[in-house]
Design an enzyme around this catalytic site. Structure first.
Site, PDB file in Angstrom:
ATOM      1  N   HIS A  47      -5.404  -5.953   6.341  1.00  0.00           N
ATOM      2  CA  HIS A  47      -6.402  -5.222   5.555  1.00  0.00           C
ATOM      3  C   HIS A  47      -7.571  -6.115   5.120  1.00  0.00           C
ATOM      4  O   HIS A  47      -7.603  -7.292   5.452  1.00  0.00           O
ATOM      5  CB  HIS A  47      -5.703  -4.527   4.396  1.00  0.00           C
ATOM      6  CG  HIS A  47      -4.780  -3.449   4.892  1.00  0.00           C
ATOM      7  ND1 HIS A  47      -5.041  -2.103   4.766  1.00  0.00           N
ATOM      8  CD2 HIS A  47      -3.617  -3.523   5.577  1.00  0.00           C
ATOM      9  CE1 HIS A  47      -4.071  -1.411   5.335  1.00  0.00           C
ATOM     10  NE2 HIS A  47      -3.190  -2.255   5.828  1.00  0.00           N
TER      11      HIS A  47
ATOM     12  N   ASN B 180      11.006   0.135  -9.488  1.00  0.00           N
ATOM     13  CA  ASN B 180      10.405  -1.169  -9.788  1.00  0.00           C
ATOM     14  C   ASN B 180       9.551  -1.535  -8.592  1.00  0.00           C
ATOM     15  O   ASN B 180      10.068  -1.919  -7.538  1.00  0.00           O
ATOM     16  CB  ASN B 180      11.468  -2.234 -10.044  1.00  0.00           C
ATOM     17  CG  ASN B 180      10.805  -3.595 -10.279  1.00  0.00           C
ATOM     18  OD1 ASN B 180       9.581  -3.706 -10.285  1.00  0.00           O
ATOM     19  ND2 ASN B 180      11.604  -4.619 -10.471  1.00  0.00           N
TER      20      ASN B 180
ATOM     21  N   SER C 133      -4.139  -1.387  -0.002  1.00  0.00           N
ATOM     22  CA  SER C 133      -3.103  -2.233   0.597  1.00  0.00           C
ATOM     23  C   SER C 133      -3.650  -3.638   0.780  1.00  0.00           C
ATOM     24  O   SER C 133      -4.812  -3.811   1.157  1.00  0.00           O
ATOM     25  CB  SER C 133      -2.693  -1.682   1.960  1.00  0.00           C
ATOM     26  OG  SER C 133      -1.962  -2.664   2.676  1.00  0.00           O
TER      27      SER C 133
ATOM     28  N   GLY D 134       0.838  -1.207   0.000  1.00  0.00           N
ATOM     29  CA  GLY D 134       0.000   0.000   0.000  1.00  0.00           C
ATOM     30  C   GLY D 134       0.868   1.249   0.000  1.00  0.00           C
ATOM     31  O   GLY D 134       0.526   2.265  -0.616  1.00  0.00           O
ATOM     32  N   SER D 135       1.997   1.174   0.684  1.00  0.00           N
ATOM     33  CA  SER D 135       2.909   2.327   0.704  1.00  0.00           C
ATOM     34  C   SER D 135       3.491   2.559  -0.686  1.00  0.00           C
ATOM     35  O   SER D 135       3.641   3.712  -1.126  1.00  0.00           O
ATOM     36  CB  SER D 135       4.045   2.079   1.701  1.00  0.00           C
ATOM     37  OG  SER D 135       3.507   1.874   2.975  1.00  0.00           O
TER      38      SER D 135
END
Ligand SMILES: Cc1ncc(COP(=O)(O)O)c(C=O)c1O
Length: 437
Positions: A220, A288, A215, A86-87
């Site tokens: 989650h 990447n 995320s 998610g970051s």
């Protein structure tokens, strides 16, 4: 001759035989730890994971393609790009908006962005790392979200981005920002990492901003272990986001393919010689951020379960709230409420003390943990007070009184699908004991 199909079929058979070992077990109140969040995975996840392993493809491939095709349909978004967290999704969504190809709409260093300080750091970090200045707005305690009027008031001619999370699965009114953002040339990015399945006036969160993020960490709504996604609601941004995700390259061929453009050796870009292999032409300073097919395979199995997961979270939330109200705990805590006009998809059950101070919160949290009940704080509390923010230039719109209160007096407990009504009743009982002790 041995075929891949025979291998898949044998793997399935072995798994099926040992199915009972793999399926999730119910948690026993009082003897098992009841985590604040967790994953529900079983036979189907392992089955697809083994199929992905048997492929030995190892990078993004047929499982990722299938997930990227199916996931936007769940939301009603245009496109989905899988990433490894998610970051990373937040980083990618933000980086996309720094593409020079957006011309006047490109985000610049020294532009300002509006966000909240009461939340997860990586919603805010990418723009700060780039050199933009955060303008923090306060949040409401019961909804733990920023009010639309505060966000609108905080807009100045320097505001070029609003990037806010739908906190703990409860939406902020992103729908009411869309028109203003369009008129003023402000990008709207919704961090939906905690809010998969939440809706505003019947429409999924993540479909209002130009970009949205998810995320798939085990805490989650659905998991891939590590994983995330950027949802794209704007045709041009999809191509730019793909470039930033995949090393910054100009070429859009998926891994293992070549010459999708039919002109691989005919391009002339930058100061490179004509005919330089398009595979190695970079139009962005990219990353990447791709994930592997193992993660996507688990995600595909989880996607089938997702509607039930969301429903269960809502049921658990309603049940726990009823229990806490019945036990009179509203006297001690502000209980959570869905933002008006929205349907939350709860990540956790947030409680905030009513002025008893942080010592009271700490004692309650300790009591719950001693009784095998998992607790969490609302992530960074007030991000401006975190060591990471020392030396960061930011401004506060009006004040952060509620953010500070949440930092001092707030915490949350679980309502994730692995918890039963028995677990939730036990949690409510222990909470009642804790405050009355
Ligand atoms: C609102 C929000 N945004 C971003 C993230 C980061 O997600 P990840 O842990 O997958 O990097 C989280 C993590 O919990 C989150 O709560």
């Amino acid at each position: 001759m041995v075929t891949k199909e025979a291998l898949y079929s044998d793997l399935r058979e072995v798994l099926f035989k040992h199915r009972s070992l793999i399926e999730p077990k119910p948690l026993r109140s009082g003897s098992d730890y009841l985590p604040a969040s967790g994953k529900v995975v079983g036979f189907e996840e392992l089955e697809l994971l083994l199929m992905a392993s048997a492929d030995l493809w190892l990078t993004a491939g047929r499982f990722s393609d299938e997930f990227e095709e199916k996931f936007p349909k769940f939301w009603g978004s245009r496109k989905c790009l899988l990433v490894n967290s998610g970051s990373s999704a937040n980083l990618l969504a933000f980086a996309t908006l720094t593409s020079p190809k957006l011309k006047d709409a490109t985000l610049k260093r020294d532009d300002e962005f509006i966000t909240t300080a009461c939340g997860f750091p990586t919603t805010v970090a990418p723009a700060v790392q780039y050199g933009m200045k955060p303008i923090f707005v306060d949040v409401d305690i019961a909804t733990h979200n920023a009010a639309v009027d505060d966000i609108l008031e905080a807009i100045t001619p320097k505001t070029k981005l609003i990037m806010i999370a739908h906190a703990l699965g409860n939406p902020f009114r992103a729908d009411k920002l869309v028109k203003v953002c369009q008129e003023k040339g402000i990008w709207l990015v919704e961090d939906c990492c905690d809010a998969l399945g939440a809706k505003i006036e019947g429409k999924h969160v993540g479909t209002f901003g130009a970009l949205a993020t998810c995320s798939f960490y085990p805490a989650h709504h659905m998991t891939m272990g590590e994983g995330g996604a950027v949802l794209v609601n704007n045709a041009q941004l999809g191509k730019l986001a793909t470039s930033f995700r995949d090393w910054g390259r100009d070429c859009w061929c998926p891994p293992g393919t070549s010459d999708t453009c039919g002109a691989r050796f005919d391009w002339k870009m930058g100061e490179l010689p004509k005919g330089y292999d398009h595979k190695y032409i970079y139009s962005h300073l990219g990353y990447n951020l791709k994930l592997t097919d193992f993660q996507a395979a688990v995600g595909l199995a989880q996607l089938e379960r997702l509607p039930k997961f969301i429903e269960r979270r809502r049921e658990n939330f309603t049940f726990l709230k009823k229990e806490l109200t019945r036990l009179g705990l509203e006297e001690y805590f502000t209980l959570p409420e869905a933002t008006e006009g929205t349907e939350a998809s709860w990540f956790g059950f947030f409680l905030c003390g009513r002025g008893q101070g942080s010592e009271f919160r700490n004692k309650v949290v300790r009591y719950l943990e001693e009784n095998k009940i998992g607790t969490r704080l609302l992530f960074g509390g007030n991000l401006t007070k975190q060591p990471a923010f020392e030396g960061v230039s930011y401004a506060v719109h009006s004040h952060l009184k509620n953010t500070d209160k949440i930092m001092e007096e707030g915490f949350w407990i679980g309502i994730w699908p692995g918890l039963s009504e028995d677990n939730l009743s036990y949690m409510a009982e222990k909470l009642s004991e804790a405050v009355k002790a």
